[in-house]
Every structure is written in structure tokens, then in C-alpha cells.
Design an enzyme around this catalytic site. Structure first.
Site, PDB file in Angstrom:
ATOM      1  N   ASP A 159       5.339  13.322   5.665  1.00 25.74           N
ATOM      2  CA  ASP A 159       5.590  14.963   5.805  1.00 25.74           C
ATOM      3  C   ASP A 159       6.931  15.828   5.684  1.00 25.74           C
ATOM      4  O   ASP A 159       6.948  16.128   4.861  1.00 25.74           O
ATOM      5  CB  ASP A 159       4.764  14.551   7.276  1.00 25.74           C
ATOM      6  CG  ASP A 159       3.937  13.931   7.579  1.00 25.74           C
ATOM      7  OD1 ASP A 159       2.558  14.163   6.675  1.00 25.74           O
ATOM      8  OD2 ASP A 159       4.057  12.925   8.109  1.00 25.74           O
ATOM      9  N   HIS A 187       1.834  12.075  12.984  1.00 27.75           N
ATOM     10  CA  HIS A 187       1.567  12.422  11.361  1.00 27.75           C
ATOM     11  C   HIS A 187      -0.117  12.219  11.743  1.00 27.75           C
ATOM     12  O   HIS A 187      -1.427  11.613  11.895  1.00 27.75           O
ATOM     13  CB  HIS A 187       1.837  10.946  11.107  1.00 27.75           C
ATOM     14  CG  HIS A 187       1.295  10.405   9.559  1.00 27.75           C
ATOM     15  ND1 HIS A 187       1.274  12.035   8.853  1.00 27.75           N
ATOM     16  CD2 HIS A 187      -0.041   9.893   9.090  1.00 27.75           C
ATOM     17  CE1 HIS A 187       0.767  11.193   7.684  1.00 27.75           C
ATOM     18  NE2 HIS A 187      -0.364  10.297   7.787  1.00 27.75           N
TER      19      HIS A 187
HETATM   20  P1  NAX Z   1      -6.824   1.041   1.364  1.00 30.99           P
HETATM   21  O1  NAX Z   1      -7.613   1.370   2.597  1.00 30.99           O
HETATM   22  O2  NAX Z   1      -6.295   1.044  -0.008  1.00 30.99           O
HETATM   23  O3  NAX Z   1      -6.311   0.054   1.813  1.00 30.99           O
HETATM   24  C1  NAX Z   1      -6.147  -0.900   2.241  1.00 30.99           C
HETATM   25  C2  NAX Z   1      -5.906  -2.071   2.692  1.00 30.99           C
HETATM   26  O4  NAX Z   1      -5.658  -3.418   4.087  1.00 30.99           O
HETATM   27  C3  NAX Z   1      -7.021  -2.979   2.423  1.00 30.99           C
HETATM   28  O5  NAX Z   1      -6.581  -3.714   1.539  1.00 30.99           O
HETATM   29  C4  NAX Z   1      -7.858  -3.855   3.556  1.00 30.99           C
HETATM   30  O6  NAX Z   1      -9.163  -4.868   3.420  1.00 30.99           O
HETATM   31  C5  NAX Z   1      -6.581  -3.595   4.221  1.00 30.99           C
HETATM   32  N1  NAX Z   1      -6.405  -4.352   5.860  1.00 30.99           N
HETATM   33  C6  NAX Z   1      -7.885  -3.769   6.344  1.00 30.99           C
HETATM   34  N2  NAX Z   1      -7.537  -4.231   7.923  1.00 30.99           N
HETATM   35  C7  NAX Z   1      -6.447  -5.447   7.861  1.00 30.99           C
HETATM   36  C8  NAX Z   1      -6.216  -6.212   8.742  1.00 30.99           C
HETATM   37  N3  NAX Z   1      -6.689  -6.728   9.890  1.00 30.99           N
HETATM   38  N4  NAX Z   1      -4.473  -6.694   8.262  1.00 30.99           N
HETATM   39  C9  NAX Z   1      -4.148  -6.998   6.715  1.00 30.99           C
HETATM   40  N5  NAX Z   1      -5.287  -6.116   5.698  1.00 30.99           N
HETATM   41  C10 NAX Z   1      -5.748  -4.879   6.600  1.00 30.99           C
HETATM   42  O7  NAX Z   1      -5.763   1.963   1.828  1.00 30.99           O
HETATM   43  P2  NAX Z   1      -4.940   3.121   1.716  1.00 30.99           P
HETATM   44  O8  NAX Z   1      -4.732   4.035   0.849  1.00 30.99           O
HETATM   45  O9  NAX Z   1      -3.663   1.606   1.133  1.00 30.99           O
HETATM   46  O10 NAX Z   1      -3.639   3.570   3.117  1.00 30.99           O
HETATM   47  C11 NAX Z   1      -3.226   2.546   4.120  1.00 30.99           C
HETATM   48  C12 NAX Z   1      -3.287   3.158   5.442  1.00 30.99           C
HETATM   49  O11 NAX Z   1      -2.437   3.888   5.334  1.00 30.99           O
HETATM   50  C13 NAX Z   1      -4.493   4.099   5.292  1.00 30.99           C
HETATM   51  O12 NAX Z   1      -4.597   3.812   7.369  1.00 30.99           O
HETATM   52  C14 NAX Z   1      -4.310   5.293   5.599  1.00 30.99           C
HETATM   53  O13 NAX Z   1      -4.809   6.322   6.829  1.00 30.99           O
HETATM   54  C15 NAX Z   1      -2.448   5.557   5.678  1.00 30.99           C
HETATM   55  N6  NAX Z   1      -1.760   6.701   5.209  1.00 30.99           N
HETATM   56  C16 NAX Z   1      -1.189   6.521   5.911  1.00 30.99           C
HETATM   57  C17 NAX Z   1       0.540   7.864   6.081  1.00 30.99           C
HETATM   58  C18 NAX Z   1       1.275   8.207   6.490  1.00 30.99           C
HETATM   59  O14 NAX Z   1       2.114   9.092   6.195  1.00 30.99           O
HETATM   60  N7  NAX Z   1       1.302   7.611   7.793  1.00 30.99           N
HETATM   61  C19 NAX Z   1       0.475   8.106   4.322  1.00 30.99           C
HETATM   62  C20 NAX Z   1      -1.175   7.679   3.145  1.00 30.99           C
HETATM   63  C21 NAX Z   1      -2.662   6.870   4.175  1.00 30.99           C
HETATM   64  O15 NAX Z   1      -3.136   7.985   4.441  1.00 30.99           O
END
Ligand code: NAX
Length: 328
Positions: A159, A187
Site C-alpha cells: 500500500d 491492510h
Molecule cells: P495463492 O492462492 O496463489 O497461494 C496461496 C498458497 O498458500 C497456496 O499454494 C496454498 O496451497 C497455500 N496454503 C494454504 N493454506 C496453507 C497452510 N496452512 N500452510 C501453508 N500453505 C498454505 O495466493 P497468493 O496470490 O500467493 O496470495 C497469498 C496471500 O497474500 C493471500 O491471502 C492474499 O490475499 C494475500 N495478499 C496480501 C497482500 C498484502 O499487501 N498484505 C497483497 C497481495 C495479496 O493479495
């Protein structure tokens, strides 16, 4: 050669993981003199995809990469970890209520917090990226009573970086001319990007902009809704920019903020600026020698106060909800 630093990345097979791991392994997270041992944590069905990413990491022949372990067990993933990047989370799916979302993520971040408590290195630093990031960090932190609370942070650097570019565009400056920008609060869409203390080439940013309507009607919504705009345009959520912000967050935490500047990090509140103690909220923060401090003494004007309060209220509500669910 120096002893490798252990960096754990959860959700390693996801799209942020794919953008993040190569930058960590190349030395951009911790610097060109620090070897890195990577630990990838994934859920069992995604282990094979994580192995594929590890094969590609091998194929980069990064001189600083001392090894890669892949696991679906948090205790193994956080064993001796120095830097934990908690990226994997449960996304909100159609028809899911906020309470369901918080509960599903509690099921991830509570055991991970406990594993960090029991197995991580004494100097562990934690960055939560997975959403709802501030409250997931609160849950992990509550499950890790032996780890100092200040080691649990959540990411608002994306952000912050988004706001830097919007302000640079508006003023015709370069992002490197801008200092002291702040993201306050959660966030989420309620976050408040504050330019009243910021400077553009040494001049007060709000004066340089001279247009409160632009602030209220363009700047703030553009920054706060940028994630949705990226999804709309790209058909997928921010990944490389999120990974970049995670690298920036940890790099700044470890290496320090430049003199006269600060950054934005969601950190545990000490009550500063009326943010209730214990909430993990974004603040203006300086860093030095691996620790952070909330910038003190800023005057909060009438434009900013209700906006900060609204975002903090959302965090209070989330804390109440996860407390009601027994997650903290
Ligand atoms: P993806 O869905 O591509 O990847 C998430 C991964 O996490 C998947 O491979 C899944 O298998 C894995 N996972 C789920 N549960 C798990 C567990 N218990 N232990 C280990 N791995 C696990 O999502 P992606 O685009 O990579 O985003 C990841 C996270 O970042 C999301 O929650 C998203 O909302 C968040 N974000 C946060 C941002 C921020 O500024 N704080 C910005 C970007 C993003 O939106």
C-alpha cells in the site's frame, strides 16, 4: 563464509511465493553477503508444485542459496527459522461470511504461531502477508507467548509503495524524491494513506498537491482499491508487486530506514495515536539494528483523524470476532 540465515516461506507454491522465492534466494531480501537456507511450507496437495518451484530454484544456481527443504509440517518448517514469511492463507470464497474467513485463517495462523513459538530461532522475525494480514498476525502472535510481540508484523508496504507512485505521478516528482509517507490502520479498503507529513523534494506533500478533493476522491480510493483494480485488469491478484513489498519490508526491518525517512509497517500498538494497545495496526515506523520504532509526536489533523479511527475500528471489530471464536 557466513552461516546461512533460515527463511521460511508459507504458501510457497502460490503466486506470491513464485515471485518471492527467487528474490530471496538471489540475496535481495537479506543482502549480497548473506547465504540463505529456504524452507517451503505448503499444504499436502501443493507439495508437488512446491517441489517444481524448488527445481527451478536449483536451476538458477544462486550462489547464496545454501539449501531448500519442502514440508507440510509447521514444526519442521519453522525449526530454527530466522525470518518467517507467512504468505499462505485461506482466501474468501463466494458466499463466505467474514466470521468464516477469520475462523478458516485462525486454523492456519494459530498452529503456525505455536510452531514459531516452539521451534523458531531466538531472533525470529515474522511478516504476515496472507489476508486478513493484520488479524492473522494478531492470531499468530497470541499463539506465540514466548516470542517478543514486536517480532510479529503484517504487510502494508505494498500500500505504501502504491501510494508513493500515485503521489509521484500527481506531483511530477520521482518516487525517490518522496519521504515520510504513511499508511495507517488495516491492510484493507479502510486503510488511510497519509501525505500530510510527507515531503516531495523537501516540500510538504499536501501543500505541493494543494487539492484536498484529489486526496479524498482520487488518491485515497486509488491506493485503497488498487488490489481490486489489479484483479480486474490482470484476472489475478497482485503477485510480483506483493512479493516486492515483502522483500522491501524485511530488507528495511533488517537494514534500517534512511536518515530522515520512515516506512509503513503494521506492528503491535503501544497505544500511540489512540490505537488501542496490542492491535496490529499500520504506523509510520523507523528501523535500526533489526528493530522498529513507531514515529512519535506527529500532529493528526481533522482530515486524518476520522480516517485513522475508522480503519482502527475495523481492526477492533476483527479482534473482537477472533476473540469470540477463541482464536486469541
Ligand atoms: P495463492 O492462492 O496463489 O497461494 C496461496 C498458497 O498458500 C497456496 O499454494 C496454498 O496451497 C497455500 N496454503 C494454504 N493454506 C496453507 C497452510 N496452512 N500452510 C501453508 N500453505 C498454505 O495466493 P497468493 O496470490 O500467493 O496470495 C497469498 C496471500 O497474500 C493471500 O491471502 C492474499 O490475499 C494475500 N495478499 C496480501 C497482500 C498484502 O499487501 N498484505 C497483497 C497481495 C495479496 O493479495
Amino acid at each position: 563464509p557466513r552461516t546461512p540465515v533460515t527463511v521460511t516461506v508459507t504458501g510457497a507454491a502460490g503466486q506470491i511465493g513464485y515471485a518471492l522465492l527467487f528474490r530471496v534466494a538471489s540475496g535481495q531480501l537479506l543482502g549480497p553477503d548473506t547465504p540463505v537456507r529456504l524452507r517451503l511450507l505448503e499444504i499436502t496437495p501443493a507439495l508437488s508444485a512446491a517441489e517444481g518451484t524448488a527445481m527451478e530454484l536449483d536451476d538458477c544456481a544462486f550462489p547464496l542459496l545454501a539449501g531448500i527443504d519442502i514440508t507440510d509440517d509447521p514444526a519442521t518448517a519453522f525449526d530454527g527459522t530466522n525470518v518467517a514469511l507467512l504468505v499462505g492463507a485461506r482466501p474468501r470464497t463466494k458466499g463466505m461470511e467474514r466470521g468464516d474467513l477469520l475462523e478458516a485463517n485462525g486454523g492456519i495462523f494459530k498452529p503456525q504461531g505455536r510452531a514459531i513459538n516452539d521451534h523458531a530461532a531466538d531472533d525470529v522475525k515474522v511478516l504476515v502477508v496472507g489476508n486478513p494480514a493484520n488479524t492473522n498476525a494478531l492470531i499468530a502472535r497470541a499463539a506465540a507467548p514466548d516470542v517478543p510481540a514486536e517480532r510479529f508484523t503484517a504487510m502494508t508496504r505494498l500500500d505504501h509503495n502504491r501510494a508513493l507512485t500515485q503521489l509521484a505521478r500527481k506531483t511530477g516528482a520521482s518516487v525517490s524524491d518522496i519521504r515520510r509517507l504513511t499508511i495507517w490502520g488495516n491492510h484493507s479498503a479502510t486503510q488511510y494513506p497519509d501525505i500530510f507529513h510527507a515531503e516531495v523534494a523537501g516540500k510538504n506533500a499536501a501543500e505541493a498537491v494543494g487539492d484536498e478533493t484529489w486526496l479524498a476522491e482520487e488518491f485515497i480510493p486509488t491506493v485503497a482499491k488498487r488490489g481490486a483494480a489489479i484483479i480486474e485488469a490482470r484476472g489475478a491478484s497482485s503477485a510480483a508487486s506483493a512479493a516486492n513489498a515483502a522483500v522491501d519490508h524485511v530488507h528495511t526491518w533488517v537494514h534500517g530506514t534512511p536518515e530522515g525517512d520512515w516506512t509503513s509497517m503494521a506492528v503491535v500498538s503501544d497505544g500511540s495515536y489512540g490505537v488501542p494497545e496490542g492491535l496490529i495496526s499500520s504506523f509510520p515506523v523507523t528501523t535500526a539494528n533489526g528493530s522498529w520504532q513507531i514515529v512519535q509526536g506527529l500532529e493528526i489533523n481533522e482530515f486524518s483523524r476520522p480516517r485513522i479511527d475508522a480503519s482502527v475500528q475495523e481492526l477492533i471489530d476483527e479482534r473482537e470476532a477472533v476473540s469470540g471464536l477463541g482464536l486469541i
